[in-house]
Design a protein around this motif. Structure first.
Motif, PDB file in Angstrom:
ATOM      1  N   MET A 160       0.852  -1.200   0.000  1.00 55.24           N
ATOM      2  CA  MET A 160       0.000   0.000   0.000  1.00 55.24           C
ATOM      3  C   MET A 160       0.881   1.241   0.000  1.00 55.24           C
ATOM      4  SD  MET A 160      -2.851  -0.859   2.832  1.00 55.24           S
ATOM      5  CE  MET A 160      -1.591  -1.229   4.004  1.00 55.24           C
ATOM      6  N   GLU A 218      -2.657   6.251   6.246  1.00 56.15           N
ATOM      7  CA  GLU A 218      -1.873   5.824   7.416  1.00 56.15           C
ATOM      8  C   GLU A 218      -1.286   7.017   8.163  1.00 56.15           C
ATOM      9  OE1 GLU A 218       0.824   2.535   7.038  1.00 56.15           O
ATOM     10  OE2 GLU A 218      -0.817   1.165   6.581  1.00 56.15           O
ATOM     11  N   TYR A 257      -6.316  -4.752   6.318  1.00 59.10           N
ATOM     12  CA  TYR A 257      -6.460  -4.191   4.979  1.00 59.10           C
ATOM     13  C   TYR A 257      -6.503  -5.294   3.944  1.00 59.10           C
ATOM     14  CZ  TYR A 257      -1.344  -4.274   5.784  1.00 59.10           C
ATOM     15  OH  TYR A 257      -0.078  -4.629   6.134  1.00 59.10           O
ATOM     16  N   ALA A 302      -2.537  -6.669   8.327  1.00 59.77           N
ATOM     17  CA  ALA A 302      -1.383  -7.368   8.820  1.00 59.77           C
ATOM     18  C   ALA A 302      -1.402  -7.240  10.334  1.00 59.77           C
ATOM     19  CB  ALA A 302      -0.100  -6.762   8.270  1.00 59.77           C
ATOM     20  N   ARG A 304       9.025  -5.782  10.033  1.00 60.57           N
ATOM     21  CA  ARG A 304       9.206  -4.367   9.699  1.00 60.57           C
ATOM     22  C   ARG A 304      10.394  -3.826  10.512  1.00 60.57           C
ATOM     23  NH1 ARG A 304       3.914  -5.136  11.382  1.00 60.57           N
ATOM     24  NH2 ARG A 304       2.242  -4.814   9.881  1.00 60.57           N
ATOM     25  N   ARG A 306       6.620   1.034   8.742  1.00 61.45           N
ATOM     26  CA  ARG A 306       5.460   0.636   7.929  1.00 61.45           C
ATOM     27  C   ARG A 306       5.509   1.212   6.516  1.00 61.45           C
ATOM     28  NH1 ARG A 306       1.531  -0.961  12.081  1.00 61.45           N
ATOM     29  NH2 ARG A 306       0.236  -1.676  10.386  1.00 61.45           N
TER      30      ARG A 306
END
Ligand code: GLY
Length: 411
Positions: A58, A64, A270, A283, A326, A352
């Motif tokens: 994304m 976000e 998502y 996630a 991440r 992210r």
């Protein structure tokens, strides 16, 4: 600044720039560096791997957005604006499609709490002059007929798009190879130093690589490379994300036409639909060290939350479950550019936003590697902002973290 190329007495090869880590951040850094005329190498046992193999892709600068991350918003938006040109250049250079899709995003609310949260996000977006439109539940379902009847409202963000991170990594790898980046398919064992200067790295097989500038771009493992003095060790930690891949059998009308996301019981979920029928569901966010186990609980929560949003997903084949790490930083923003150790740069801590920040990271790092300084818009992301948290080790105390186990190698 250019050291002689080829072998010398103590090194097996010499470069202007050595990038440790061949994930998308390391690859874009190497690609941009070699384009600027730097003799460039990447050290990674499996370049093109890493978190991009798990990420949904994304490009969600607006959906976000978080309180307190206004500076990061500027960088995210700048990178999002670069995406179309970046994709065109990369596809031309590699001959590969990266799956960029200008499809937009719909963030929806399932209950009154979610709705209040989305309303606050909308207000924050408006304060920053960002484009987003409030929709009723009925308007959301008109846009995406597969949404649950209980959807209470949503935010339509037409500027938050997507790319396929696996294709992006594959294209960057080919672009690097075609442009002349040298790949050392091995793990970097330790940074090498000459006095107070970084001089390159030693690989697990004993190969010694000399470099005028070394870039640590090893994702969540960037804080664990042996030989890096504690004062400049990046404060990066792994934040686990479990992700599912489902398949929409074709040729049908698209299951979803854009990314659909929500916060359900406090957790983000998502659904990212690709043109090839892949539907990525993510996630989880878990602080569990370097654990990449896919758990029944993680899969259950994702499916449960995604099913509340889009009940029809339970009919789809589940084709893959995977977890990635991440690279989290203390302020959720990346660490870019030169450190206090001459010759050592960082390109890590993207948390992210690694996929979103790939284009701007390449440009910023190329400028830092050639000019020695970060461009003004990237200065807030200098590693120096964390320097006070990492005092220099007492003289005589070497900083040598334990070597990494094979499953923990930089991604
Ligand atoms: N940016 C999406 C994630 O990190 O899960």
């Amino acid at each position: 600044m250019h050291a002689p190329h080829g072998r010398d007495d103590t090194h097996d090869a010499t470069y202007d720039a050595l990038v440790i880590g061949g994930g998308i951040i390391g690859l874009v850094t190497a690609w941009r560096a070699v384009q600027r005329g730097l003799r460039t190498a990447v050290a990674d046992p499996a370049p093109g791997g890493g978190a991009a193999q798990v990420a949904a892709g994304m490009l969600a600068a607006v959906t976000e957005l978080h309180y307190g991350e206004q500076t990061l918003l500027g960088l995210n938006l700048a990178s999002a604006r670069r995406y179309p040109d970046f994709v065109a250049e990369l596809e031309e250079a590699s001959g590969k499609d990266v799956g960029y899709r200008a499809c937009g995003t719909l963030a929806v609310a399932l209950d009154a709490d979610d709705r209040a949260h989305l309303r606050e996000l909308h207000a924050l977006q408006q304060r920053h002059g960002l484009e987003s439109q409030w929709l009723t539940g009925r308007e959301c379902r008109r846009l995406e007929p597969m949404l649950a009847p209980g959807v209470r409202g949503g935010l339509r963000v037409d500027g938050d798009h997507q790319v396929d991170p696996r294709r992006l990594a594959a294209a960057l790898l080919v672009a690097c190879e075609r442009a002349g980046v040298v790949f050392h398919r091995d793990r970097a064992e330790r940074l090498t130093l000459d006095g107070d200067r970084s001089t390159g790295a030693e690989l697990a097989d004993g190969t010694r690589l000399a470099a005028e500038r070394t870039v640590l771009a090893a994702g969540s493992l960037s804080g664990r490379l042996a030989g890096v003095p504690e004062a400049v060790l990046p404060p990066v930690r792994p934040v686990k994300g479990q992700v599912l891949r489902l398949s929409v059998p074709g040729p049908y009308a698209p299951f979803l036409s854009r990314t659909v996301r929500a916060i359900v019981r406090g957790g983000h979920v998502y659904l990212v639909p690709r043109e090839n029928g892949e539907l990525v569901v993510g996630a989880t966010t878990e602080e569990l060290g370097w654990d990449t186990t896919v758990t029944a609980g993680g899969v259950y929560e994702l499916l449960r939350d995604a099913h509340e949003l889009v009940p029809g997903i339970t009919e789809l084949p589940l084709v893959e479950t995977r977890a990635g790490l991440r690279p989290g930083s203390p302020d959720n923003a990346p660490l870019l550019g030169p450190t206090a150790l001459p010759g050592l740069h960082l390109a890590t801590g993207h948390y992210r936003n690694g996929v979103l920040l790939t284009p701007i990271t390449g440009d910023v790092m190329a400028e830092a590697l050639t000019g020695g300084e970060l461009p003004p818009h990237a200065r807030p992301f200098s590693p120096h902002r964390f320097a006070a948290e990492h005092p220099s080790p007492p003289a005589g105390r070497p900083s040598a973290p334990a070597p990494l186990a094979p499953q923990e190698q930089p991604v």
